[in-house]
Enzyme design. Structure first.
Site, PDB file in Angstrom:
ATOM      1  N   HIS A   1       0.814  -1.218   0.000  1.00 35.81           N
ATOM      2  CA  HIS A   1       0.000   0.000   0.000  1.00 35.81           C
ATOM      3  C   HIS A   1       0.849   1.269   0.000  1.00 35.81           C
ATOM      4  O   HIS A   1       1.908   1.332   0.613  1.00 35.81           O
ATOM      5  CB  HIS A   1      -0.931   0.006   1.216  1.00 35.81           C
ATOM      6  CG  HIS A   1      -0.214   0.016   2.535  1.00 35.81           C
ATOM      7  ND1 HIS A   1       0.154   1.168   3.185  1.00 35.81           N
ATOM      8  CD2 HIS A   1       0.223  -1.001   3.317  1.00 35.81           C
ATOM      9  CE1 HIS A   1       0.769   0.871   4.317  1.00 35.81           C
ATOM     10  NE2 HIS A   1       0.828  -0.444   4.414  1.00 35.81           N
ATOM     11  N   ASP A   2       0.370   2.265  -0.719  1.00 36.59           N
ATOM     12  CA  ASP A   2       0.977   3.600  -0.763  1.00 36.59           C
ATOM     13  C   ASP A   2       2.349   3.616  -1.420  1.00 36.59           C
ATOM     14  O   ASP A   2       3.066   4.617  -1.330  1.00 36.59           O
ATOM     15  CB  ASP A   2       1.074   4.223   0.641  1.00 36.59           C
ATOM     16  CG  ASP A   2      -0.279   4.353   1.320  1.00 36.59           C
ATOM     17  OD1 ASP A   2      -1.086   5.188   0.871  1.00 36.59           O
ATOM     18  OD2 ASP A   2      -0.531   3.609   2.284  1.00 36.59           O
TER      19      ASP A   2
ATOM     20  N   GLY B   1       4.683  -1.540   2.534  1.00 33.37           N
ATOM     21  CA  GLY B   1       3.989  -0.287   2.282  1.00 33.37           C
ATOM     22  C   GLY B   1       4.928   0.897   2.260  1.00 33.37           C
ATOM     23  O   GLY B   1       6.025   0.868   2.827  1.00 33.37           O
TER      24      GLY B   1
END
Length: 258
Positions: free
Chosen positions: A121-122, A139
């Protein structure tokens, strides 16, 4: 003849360009947008909000745009944005962002994600990057242009992988990797610079020689990072490549791989 296999499941709210191809047993959910010329193979799951650009190829068993397993994630409508001309091979997993960071995972253009790569994520993958089989990014990882991560490379959260850098097979990266630097090992250690990659991309002999000297100043003379950067002011003004190397060190927030 329809380019959407009748065995695929496409949510009515998904927006697919007229020439998008979707293979059998693939599932494309709501809030998904796919640009022209993109080919989605069989058994692919794409979950939104996700925007996929033009002329991408997504192979079987990939999971694109799924919720992150980050325990802070509470179902917010975060995004995945994928650019153009990317190849996403078998079994790749790409998670959307979290509101605690960018709210978006981003993949640029002309990237190759080989089989079983994971993008947390991100994270941000810039352009022209190659992530070889089973590479996994936690992430908040940032991978700059033209970086190559060899098979089974592991990258800790919040690390930044500099432009034109290279990791050897099975490398475990826990700190930032400066631009052009080659790292190997677990934990990762800087070994040299990615001179072969530079030659392929037309970096001049003079610029490579200056980068070689810059590498020795940072890694071989026992200087602190601040002392080394002070030594590199003039070479950075002369060669854009050295300036990129210096900027990647100066902007590091986790410390650089030594």
């Amino acid at each position: 003849m329809s380019l959407i296999d009748p065995r695929a499941i496409i949510d009515p709210s998904a927006k697919l360009a007229d020439d998008v191809q979707v293979g059998p047993w693939s599932i494309i959910g709501p809030d998904v947008e796919i640009g022209e010329g993109t080919v989605v193979g069989p058994h692919v799951i794409i979950k939104g909000p996700t925007k996929i650009g033009k002329h991408n190829r997504i192979y079987q068993f990939s999971s694109v745009g799924e919720d992150t397993p980050d325990l802070k994630y509470k179902g917010e409508a975060t995004r995945l944005v994928i650019g153009d001309h990317n190849v996403i091979r078998e079994g790749v997993t790409i998670h959307r962002g979290t509101v605690q960071d960018r709210s978006e995972t981003t993949i640029g253009d002309h990237n190759l994600l080989m089989a079983y790569v994971h993008i947390g994520h991100d994270s941000v993958i810039a352009n022209h990057c190659i992530l070889v089989n089973n590479t996994a990014l936690a992430g908040h990882v940032w991978v700059d242009d033209w970086a190559i991560l060899s098979g089974f490379t592991l990258v800790h959260q919040f690390c930044r992988i500099g432009a034109h850098s290279f990791s050897g097979m099975g490398t475990a990266i826990g700190k930032d990797v400066p631009a052009y630097v080659t790292v190997f090992g677990n934990p990762a250690e800087a070994r040299s610079m990615n001179f072969e990659g530079m030659r392929r991309r037309g970096v001049s002999d003079e610029a490579m020689a200056s980068l070689r000297r810059a590498y020795r100043i940072v890694y071989r003379q026992g200087l602190t990072v601040e002392q080394a950067l002070a030594e590199l002011v003039e070479p950075a003004a002369q060669f854009a490549e050295v300036a990129i190397f210096v900027d990647s060190i100066r902007s590091s927030t986790r410390g650089i791989t030594r």
